[in-house]
Design an enzyme around this catalytic site. Structure first.
Site, PDB file in Angstrom:
ATOM      1  N   CYS A  74      56.228  30.229  36.861  1.00 42.32           N
ATOM      2  CA  CYS A  74      57.000  30.643  38.139  1.00 42.32           C
ATOM      3  C   CYS A  74      57.396  29.399  39.009  1.00 42.32           C
ATOM      4  CB  CYS A  74      56.361  31.717  38.751  1.00 42.32           C
ATOM      5  SG  CYS A  74      57.812  32.866  39.840  1.00 42.32           S
ATOM      6  N   HIS A 113      53.989  36.014  34.626  1.00 42.66           N
ATOM      7  CA  HIS A 113      52.826  35.648  35.388  1.00 42.66           C
ATOM      8  C   HIS A 113      51.740  35.981  34.356  1.00 42.66           C
ATOM      9  CE1 HIS A 113      54.062  34.247  39.243  1.00 42.66           C
ATOM     10  NE2 HIS A 113      55.035  34.902  39.198  1.00 42.66           N
ATOM     11  N   GLU A 133      48.797  35.190  34.317  1.00 42.36           N
ATOM     12  CA  GLU A 133      47.623  35.591  35.141  1.00 42.36           C
ATOM     13  C   GLU A 133      47.373  36.783  35.731  1.00 42.36           C
ATOM     14  OE1 GLU A 133      50.424  33.946  38.407  1.00 42.36           O
ATOM     15  OE2 GLU A 133      50.003  33.854  36.086  1.00 42.36           O
TER      16      GLU A 133
END
Length: 221
Positions: free
Chosen positions: A87, A195, A197
């Site tokens: 990002c 994302h 994660e």
């Protein structure tokens, strides 16, 4: 494995990335403040997290790109150390020249925050080795400036060199050719707007992101 997460003023996904890396490696990464001039000795993996570094003033990632630690990040990348920018981290990678192109305002000038489907373009990079080429995975996005832009000649070159790592399965933000994740020419730097994660544990809604980190750790080891 020694990893480092770079923390900028305005980072808000640094803890998320650190938890993801620790969950896969068993070792917590070093949290490196942007004002540091050096990375920890022997760093094997560098992560630039999402967020709003310096409040996105001037241009997303523009001020962060002038932080003291960036010279060490660039030098490490040039030595072949894997670097992942997620990002805002992707935006910073384009600002410091480790990846071509730029991230502009989303096509509809809105903040997009939802799960999206991505197509894995290749399984041959260290970042995508945990997936199958052509596989569809689902991960969240949360950005206002994720519209990837490059001129046609650059896009043709990126396509021809197999450097598109992930592509949106639908138009999410207007990104040229649906590019969601991009590799450098050496293959050791990845920038992506989604994302991974945030998809590490089943309680997060899925584990599609975990395989990125698992494959990366295995490749680096």
């Amino acid at each position: 494995m020694k990893s480092a997460v770079i923390v900028f003023p305005g980072s808000n996904c640094d803890r998320d990335v650190a938890i993801a890396i620790e969950a896969v490696t068993g070792t917590a990464p070093a949290m490196v403040w942007h004002g540091e001039s050096e990375l920890p000795a022997g760093t094997d993996l560098i992560a630039l997290p999402g967020g709003f570094s310096y409040g996105d003033y001037l241009r997303c990632g523009a001020i962060a790109a002038r932080s003291a630690v960036v010279k060490s990040v660039v030098a490490a990348a040039e030595r072949g150390v894997p670097v992942i920018g997620i990002c805002n981290g992707f935006q910073i990678l384009t600002e410091i020249g480790l990846l071509p192109g730029a991230l502009m305002r989303n096509k509809r000038l809105d903040f997009v925050c939802r799960d999206v489907d991505l197509t894995v373009e290749s399984s041959q990079s260290i970042f995508t080795s945990g997936y199958d080429a052509g596989e569809t995975i689902r991960v969240p996005v949360a950005h206002h400036d994720g519209n990837y832009f490059a001129d046609d000649a650059t896009l043709d070159r990126l396509e021809g060199e197999g450097r598109v790592a992930f592509r949106y399965a639908e138009d999410v933000n207007g990104s040229a050719r649906g590019i969601a994740g991009l590799l450098n020419d050496r293959g050791n730097v990845l920038g992506m707007m989604p994302h991974p994660e945030r998809r590490i544990e089943g309680a997060h809604g899925g584990t599609d992101g975990r395989r990125l980190f698992e494959g990366l750790v295995k490749a680096v080891a």
